[in-house]
Every structure is written in structure tokens, then in C-alpha cells.
Design a protein around this motif. Structure first.
Motif, PDB file in Angstrom:
ATOM      1  N   ASP A  20       0.832  -1.207   0.000  1.00  0.00           N
ATOM      2  CA  ASP A  20       0.000   0.000   0.000  1.00  0.00           C
ATOM      3  C   ASP A  20       0.868   1.260   0.000  1.00  0.00           C
ATOM      4  O   ASP A  20       0.522   2.269  -0.633  1.00  0.00           O
ATOM      5  CB  ASP A  20      -0.919   0.012   1.213  1.00  0.00           C
ATOM      6  N   ARG A  21       1.988   1.208   0.694  1.00  0.00           N
ATOM      7  CA  ARG A  21       2.892   2.363   0.708  1.00  0.00           C
ATOM      8  C   ARG A  21       3.540   2.557  -0.661  1.00  0.00           C
ATOM      9  O   ARG A  21       3.778   3.700  -1.086  1.00  0.00           O
ATOM     10  CB  ARG A  21       3.962   2.172   1.789  1.00  0.00           C
ATOM     11  N   ILE A  22       3.812   1.463  -1.358  1.00  0.00           N
ATOM     12  CA  ILE A  22       4.358   1.578  -2.716  1.00  0.00           C
ATOM     13  C   ILE A  22       3.315   2.201  -3.639  1.00  0.00           C
ATOM     14  O   ILE A  22       3.628   3.064  -4.470  1.00  0.00           O
ATOM     15  CB  ILE A  22       4.804   0.203  -3.242  1.00  0.00           C
ATOM     16  N   ARG A  23       2.050   1.800  -3.480  1.00  0.00           N
ATOM     17  CA  ARG A  23       0.974   2.402  -4.275  1.00  0.00           C
ATOM     18  C   ARG A  23       0.898   3.906  -4.020  1.00  0.00           C
ATOM     19  O   ARG A  23       0.749   4.700  -4.960  1.00  0.00           O
ATOM     20  CB  ARG A  23      -0.366   1.756  -3.911  1.00  0.00           C
ATOM     21  N   ALA A  24       1.002   4.289  -2.756  1.00  0.00           N
ATOM     22  CA  ALA A  24       0.943   5.710  -2.414  1.00  0.00           C
ATOM     23  C   ALA A  24       2.126   6.462  -3.010  1.00  0.00           C
ATOM     24  O   ALA A  24       1.972   7.602  -3.492  1.00  0.00           O
ATOM     25  CB  ALA A  24       0.915   5.868  -0.890  1.00  0.00           C
ATOM     26  N   THR A  28       2.063   9.639  -5.388  1.00  0.00           N
ATOM     27  CA  THR A  28       2.697  10.884  -4.946  1.00  0.00           C
ATOM     28  C   THR A  28       3.736  11.375  -5.956  1.00  0.00           C
ATOM     29  O   THR A  28       3.820  12.578  -6.247  1.00  0.00           O
ATOM     30  CB  THR A  28       3.376  10.686  -3.581  1.00  0.00           C
ATOM     31  N   GLU A  29       4.535  10.445  -6.468  1.00  0.00           N
ATOM     32  CA  GLU A  29       5.617  10.837  -7.382  1.00  0.00           C
ATOM     33  C   GLU A  29       5.174  10.836  -8.837  1.00  0.00           C
ATOM     34  O   GLU A  29       5.970  11.143  -9.734  1.00  0.00           O
ATOM     35  CB  GLU A  29       6.812   9.911  -7.178  1.00  0.00           C
TER      36      GLU A  29
END
Length: 243
Positions: A20-24, A28-29
Motif C-alpha cells: 500500500d505504501r508503494i501504491r501511495a 505521490t511521485e
């Protein structure tokens, strides 16, 4: 981070949280579809997670269709689907956590088994190892014979609960995430190495040496996980000494 109990089935596994953090991060980037994600080492540092945890998360994203892992090239972002930016689904227990549990359980089980060795029990273990060799010789994955090897060791303890636990943890390898990881790593060479490790386990049991048997089992399981996540088997063996 405080881990949550899983009894209710709602707690998210570590690989889901990292995915989920990779998706975010992708959002974001503004990483475009088809673009390559940062190198694994850089991505792990950026997220503050271990590389094994990152690998599990990337496998989960690949199964979910969000990224494509190209061996020797990198990880590339796939076109977003209808559910592409949703939370990462559960795909089974973490392979790393499953292997940790197997190390703890099977090291204790084999210590007890070595004190209760019987000729019949050794014969069942030998037969399982021979079945592995036979499958391997005919280009078949010896997974079922591998399972029989580990369960046969537990059977020598004379405790049906332990037998069931060993079998259940072994079967965790059939989950979506574990199957994908093992499928990428398994080869003729890795199975040959695993069978040599099984031989060392059998020899320790034949010698009725609980310490040697536990060390051989621990080394085998850690080396197996090392092969799954792409670490040299020597690294797994070194970690086994510290367990």
C-alpha cells in the motif's frame, strides 16, 4: 509499528502494508504507466523496510496486476486497472513469517523425534527422500514427497497435534504469494540442494543426535527461504547459527 492480532481476520499483513505504501508512492511521485520503479535497494531505503519485506510486497503487487517484475531488468508499473489503486488484497500469510514459524516448530519437533527414533519411522523418512529423488529424476517437482518427509519426522514424536501443525505450515507454501515466490526460485539446482539438506537431516536422525538434527533442520529451512527471496544459501546457513 505495533502488530495487530489476526484473530478477527481484519489485521493487514506486513506485505500488504508495504505494498500500500508503494501504491501511495507511485501516486505521490506521479510514476507513469510503463515506467520503471526505483531499484530495490533504493526503494527499500526510501520506505524504511527490509528488502525481504519489499520483495513480498512487490510480489503481491504483481499478483494484483499493478506491477510487472522483469528478471534482471527491474520492476515496471502496469496500466492502472479499475482496482489498481485499491488496498492490496490478502494473498496468504507472509512467506517470511511462515518460514520463521516452521523454523521454531520443526526445530523443536525434530529434537523430540531424534529422542524417539524407530526403525519404522526412519524407513518412512527414507522412503520420502527416495520419492523426492525419483520425482526429481523424472522432472517432476517433489513437493508432495517433500511434505511427506517433514510430516514423517513429526510422526515419530507420537503427537498428532504436532503432525497437523507441521502439515498445515508446510501447506502455506500453496498460497498465492508463497507459490509465486517459490515458482520464481525453484529449479533443478535448488531441488538438488534441498535434497542434500534433507540427507543431512536424515543422517542426524540416524545418529540419534538431537542437536545435530535441529541444526540441520534449521539450516535447511532458512536456506530454503533464502533461495525464495534470492539470498545465497550460505547466508541462510549463517543465520541458522544465531537462531
Amino acid at each position: 509499528m505495533t502488530s495487530q492480532p489476526r484473530g478477527g481476520g481484519d489485521a493487514r499483513r506486513q506485505y500488504q502494508l508495504v505494498a500500500d505504501r508503494i501504491r501511495a508512492l507511485i501516486e505521490t511521485e506521479g510514476i507513469a504507466d510503463g515506467a520503471r520503479l526505483p531499484a530495490e535497494r533504493d526503494l527499500a531505503l526510501q520506505l524504511g523496510v527490509s528488502r525481504p519485506s519489499l520483495r513480498e510486497a512487490l510480489i503481491a503487487l504483481e499478483i494484483d496486476g499493478r506491477v510487472e517484475i522483469r528478471g534482471g531488468s527491474g520492476v515496471y508499473l502496469c496500466a492502472a486497472t479499475e482496482r489498481g489503486n485499491a488496498a492490496t488484497p490478502a494473498l496468504g500469510e507472509s512467506p517470511a513469517e511462515l518460514m520463521q514459524a516452521r523454523v521454531v516448530l520443526e526445530s523443536a519437533v525434530i529434537t523430540l523425534a531424534a529422542a524417539r527414533v524407530t526403525k519404522a519411522g526412519l524407513r518412512r523418512i527414507e522412503d520420502a527422500l527416495e520419492a523426492m529423488r525419483e520425482d526429481h529424476a523424472h522432472d517432476r517437482k517433489p513437493v508432495e514427497a517433500d511434505r511427506r518427509f517433514h510430516v514423517s519426522i513429526a510422526e515419530m514424536c507420537g503427537n498428532s497435534v504436532l503432525v497437523g501443525m507441521v502439515g498445515t505450515l508446510f501447506d502455506g507454501r500453496h498460497s498465492a504469494i508463497s507459490s509465486r515466490m517459490s515458482g520464481r526460485a525453484e529449479s533443478t539446482h535448488t531441488w538438488q540442494t534441498a535434497m542434500a539438506e534433507h540427507e543431512a537431516i536424515l543422517q542426524a536422525l540416524e545418529a540419534r543426535n538431537p542437536q545435530a538434527a535441529a541444526a540441520a533442520m534449521c539450516s535447511h529451512l532458512l536456506a530454503s527461504h533464502g533461495r525464495w527471496i534470492g539470498e545465497p544459501s550460505e547466508a541462510g546457513a549463517r543465520r541458522a547459527v544465531a537462531v
